[in-house]
Design a protein around this motif. Structure first.
Motif, mmCIF file in Angstrom:
data_model
loop_
_atom_site.group_PDB
_atom_site.id
_atom_site.type_symbol
_atom_site.label_atom_id
_atom_site.label_comp_id
_atom_site.label_asym_id
_atom_site.label_seq_id
_atom_site.Cartn_x
_atom_site.Cartn_y
_atom_site.Cartn_z
ATOM 1 N N GLU A 87 30.934 46.075 36.465
ATOM 2 C CA GLU A 87 31.528 44.786 36.136
ATOM 3 C C GLU A 87 32.969 44.710 36.642
ATOM 4 O OE1 GLU A 87 30.864 42.707 32.192
ATOM 5 O OE2 GLU A 87 32.887 43.498 31.980
ATOM 6 N N ILE A 88 33.253 43.643 37.370
ATOM 7 C CA ILE A 88 34.592 43.397 37.884
ATOM 8 C C ILE A 88 35.070 42.067 37.323
ATOM 9 C CG2 ILE A 88 35.957 42.915 39.957
ATOM 10 C CD1 ILE A 88 34.022 44.758 41.484
ATOM 11 N N ILE A 89 36.283 42.054 36.806
ATOM 12 C CA ILE A 89 36.900 40.826 36.313
ATOM 13 C C ILE A 89 37.767 40.268 37.432
ATOM 14 C CG2 ILE A 89 38.502 39.837 34.645
ATOM 15 C CD1 ILE A 89 37.722 42.145 32.755
ATOM 16 N N LEU A 90 37.609 38.979 37.706
ATOM 17 C CA LEU A 90 38.399 38.312 38.736
ATOM 18 C C LEU A 90 39.289 37.256 38.113
ATOM 19 C CD1 LEU A 90 35.596 37.470 41.326
ATOM 20 C CD2 LEU A 90 37.166 39.385 41.417
ATOM 21 N N ILE A 91 40.493 37.145 38.611
ATOM 22 C CA ILE A 91 41.352 36.007 38.325
ATOM 23 C C ILE A 91 41.614 35.385 39.690
ATOM 24 C CG2 ILE A 91 43.595 35.233 37.504
ATOM 25 C CD1 ILE A 91 43.593 37.618 35.600
ATOM 26 N N SER A 92 41.177 34.132 39.844
ATOM 27 C CA SER A 92 41.249 33.524 41.164
ATOM 28 C C SER A 92 41.391 32.013 41.059
ATOM 29 C CB SER A 92 39.976 33.857 41.952
ATOM 30 O OG SER A 92 40.030 33.299 43.239
ATOM 31 N N SER A 93 42.083 31.444 42.026
ATOM 32 C CA SER A 93 42.146 29.983 42.123
ATOM 33 C C SER A 93 40.936 29.442 42.891
ATOM 34 C CB SER A 93 43.435 29.551 42.809
ATOM 35 O OG SER A 93 43.485 30.106 44.116
ATOM 36 N N LEU A 94 40.168 30.330 43.483
ATOM 37 C CA LEU A 94 38.969 29.917 44.221
ATOM 38 C C LEU A 94 37.857 29.558 43.244
ATOM 39 C CD1 LEU A 94 38.877 32.785 46.871
ATOM 40 C CD2 LEU A 94 39.835 30.495 47.147
ATOM 41 N N ASP A 95 37.003 28.630 43.642
ATOM 42 C CA ASP A 95 35.887 28.313 42.763
ATOM 43 C C ASP A 95 34.764 29.337 42.954
ATOM 44 O OD1 ASP A 95 34.194 27.536 44.903
ATOM 45 O OD2 ASP A 95 34.683 25.434 44.671
ATOM 46 N N ILE A 96 33.848 29.331 42.020
ATOM 47 C CA ILE A 96 32.796 30.349 41.973
ATOM 48 C C ILE A 96 31.932 30.323 43.237
ATOM 49 C CG2 ILE A 96 31.170 28.895 40.693
ATOM 50 C CD1 ILE A 96 30.471 31.416 39.048
ATOM 51 N N ASP A 97 31.695 29.133 43.809
ATOM 52 C CA ASP A 97 30.881 29.039 45.017
ATOM 53 C C ASP A 97 31.574 29.691 46.213
ATOM 54 O OD1 ASP A 97 28.765 27.681 43.758
ATOM 55 O OD2 ASP A 97 29.831 25.767 43.987
ATOM 56 N N LYS A 98 32.878 29.498 46.322
ATOM 57 C CA LYS A 98 33.638 30.107 47.423
ATOM 58 C C LYS A 98 33.613 31.631 47.313
ATOM 59 C CE LYS A 98 36.640 30.488 50.795
ATOM 60 N NZ LYS A 98 36.158 30.527 52.158
ATOM 61 N N ILE A 99 33.798 32.144 46.110
ATOM 62 C CA ILE A 99 33.756 33.597 45.912
ATOM 63 C C ILE A 99 32.378 34.131 46.268
ATOM 64 C CG2 ILE A 99 33.889 35.451 44.194
ATOM 65 C CD1 ILE A 99 36.004 33.675 42.756
ATOM 66 N N SER A 153 38.842 46.882 24.773
ATOM 67 C CA SER A 153 39.368 47.855 25.726
ATOM 68 C C SER A 153 40.869 47.629 25.908
ATOM 69 C CB SER A 153 38.657 47.712 27.073
ATOM 70 O OG SER A 153 39.365 48.401 28.080
ATOM 71 N N SER A 154 41.678 48.583 25.468
ATOM 72 C CA SER A 154 43.135 48.424 25.604
ATOM 73 C C SER A 154 43.557 48.356 27.071
ATOM 74 C CB SER A 154 43.872 49.551 24.885
ATOM 75 O OG SER A 154 43.490 50.800 25.399
ATOM 76 N N ARG A 155 42.884 49.107 27.932
ATOM 77 C CA ARG A 155 43.200 49.101 29.359
ATOM 78 C C ARG A 155 42.937 47.720 29.967
ATOM 79 N NH1 ARG A 155 40.514 50.904 34.513
ATOM 80 N NH2 ARG A 155 38.564 50.496 33.473
ATOM 81 N N THR A 156 41.793 47.137 29.630
ATOM 82 C CA THR A 156 41.465 45.811 30.149
ATOM 83 C C THR A 156 42.392 44.756 29.576
ATOM 84 O OG1 THR A 156 39.154 46.470 30.381
ATOM 85 C CG2 THR A 156 39.616 44.107 30.389
ATOM 86 N N ASN A 157 42.670 44.830 28.279
ATOM 87 C CA ASN A 157 43.578 43.859 27.666
ATOM 88 C C ASN A 157 44.970 43.927 28.268
ATOM 89 O OD1 ASN A 157 41.928 42.404 25.878
ATOM 90 N ND2 ASN A 157 41.935 44.106 24.441
ATOM 91 N N LEU A 158 45.441 45.118 28.586
ATOM 92 C CA LEU A 158 46.735 45.256 29.241
ATOM 93 C C LEU A 158 46.720 44.567 30.596
ATOM 94 C CD1 LEU A 158 49.607 46.402 29.468
ATOM 95 C CD2 LEU A 158 48.585 48.519 30.346
ATOM 96 N N TRP A 159 45.681 44.796 31.384
ATOM 97 C CA TRP A 159 45.569 44.164 32.699
ATOM 98 C C TRP A 159 45.526 42.650 32.553
ATOM 99 C CZ3 TRP A 159 42.093 41.011 35.279
ATOM 100 C CH2 TRP A 159 42.293 40.875 36.650
ATOM 101 N N LEU A 160 44.770 42.142 31.599
ATOM 102 C CA LEU A 160 44.688 40.701 31.380
ATOM 103 C C LEU A 160 46.053 40.119 31.014
ATOM 104 C CD1 LEU A 160 41.297 40.568 29.468
ATOM 105 C CD2 LEU A 160 41.746 39.626 31.747
ATOM 106 N N ARG A 161 46.789 40.796 30.135
ATOM 107 C CA ARG A 161 48.123 40.337 29.764
ATOM 108 C C ARG A 161 49.066 40.338 30.964
ATOM 109 N NH1 ARG A 161 47.149 43.306 25.249
ATOM 110 N NH2 ARG A 161 48.405 45.038 25.941
ATOM 111 N N GLN A 162 49.008 41.395 31.757
ATOM 112 C CA GLN A 162 49.883 41.499 32.931
ATOM 113 C C GLN A 162 49.590 40.412 33.957
ATOM 114 O OE1 GLN A 162 49.114 45.561 34.078
ATOM 115 N NE2 GLN A 162 50.860 46.331 32.906
ATOM 116 N N ASN A 163 48.367 39.893 33.930
ATOM 117 C CA ASN A 163 47.969 38.873 34.902
ATOM 118 C C ASN A 163 47.834 37.495 34.269
ATOM 119 O OD1 ASN A 163 47.472 40.274 37.608
ATOM 120 N ND2 ASN A 163 46.590 41.655 36.099
ATOM 121 N N ASN A 164 48.436 37.340 33.087
ATOM 122 C CA ASN A 164 48.465 36.041 32.393
ATOM 123 C C ASN A 164 47.090 35.426 32.214
ATOM 124 O OD1 ASN A 164 51.312 36.065 32.199
ATOM 125 N ND2 ASN A 164 51.400 35.486 34.350
ATOM 126 N N ALA A 165 46.132 36.265 31.901
ATOM 127 C CA ALA A 165 44.779 35.756 31.699
ATOM 128 C C ALA A 165 44.473 35.568 30.228
ATOM 129 C CB ALA A 165 43.763 36.719 32.299
#
Length: 86
Positions: free
Chosen positions: A37-49, A74-86
């Motif tokens: 599983e990979i989490i993406l933060i993107s301005s692209l829409d799902i079809d483009k990805i 998951s503290s590791r995932t939550n940290l990444w989400l916070r760092q990326n304003n998700a």
């Protein structure tokens, strides 16, 4: 985004190719949350990805979902989400 378990844990070339394609997407950040599983933060829409990684779709199972929110213990995932304003 999820993909076949068989290619994920051993860093087989297909798993590496997926991550490489994600790295090359404009305005996109990704994080390996689980081996499949990979989490993406993107301005692209799902079809483009999906179009960008589609060449791999006929070789392994790839699924992309769009979420408005995400929660994990998951503290590791939550940290990444916070760092990326998700």
């Amino acid at each position: 985004m999820t993909f076949d378990y068989e290619v994920a844990p051993t860093n087989q070339p297909l798993a590496v190719a997926i991550r490489t394609k994600l790295e090359n997407l404009p305005d996109t950040k990704w994080f390996q949350h689980l081996p499949t599983e990979i989490i993406l933060i993107s301005s692209l829409d799902i079809d483009k990805i999906f179009d960008e990684i589609q060449c791999l779709e006929d070789t392994i199972r790839v699924s992309i979902s769009e979420f408005s929110s995400f929660r994990t213990n998951s503290s590791r995932t939550n940290l990444w989400l916070r760092q990326n304003n998700a």
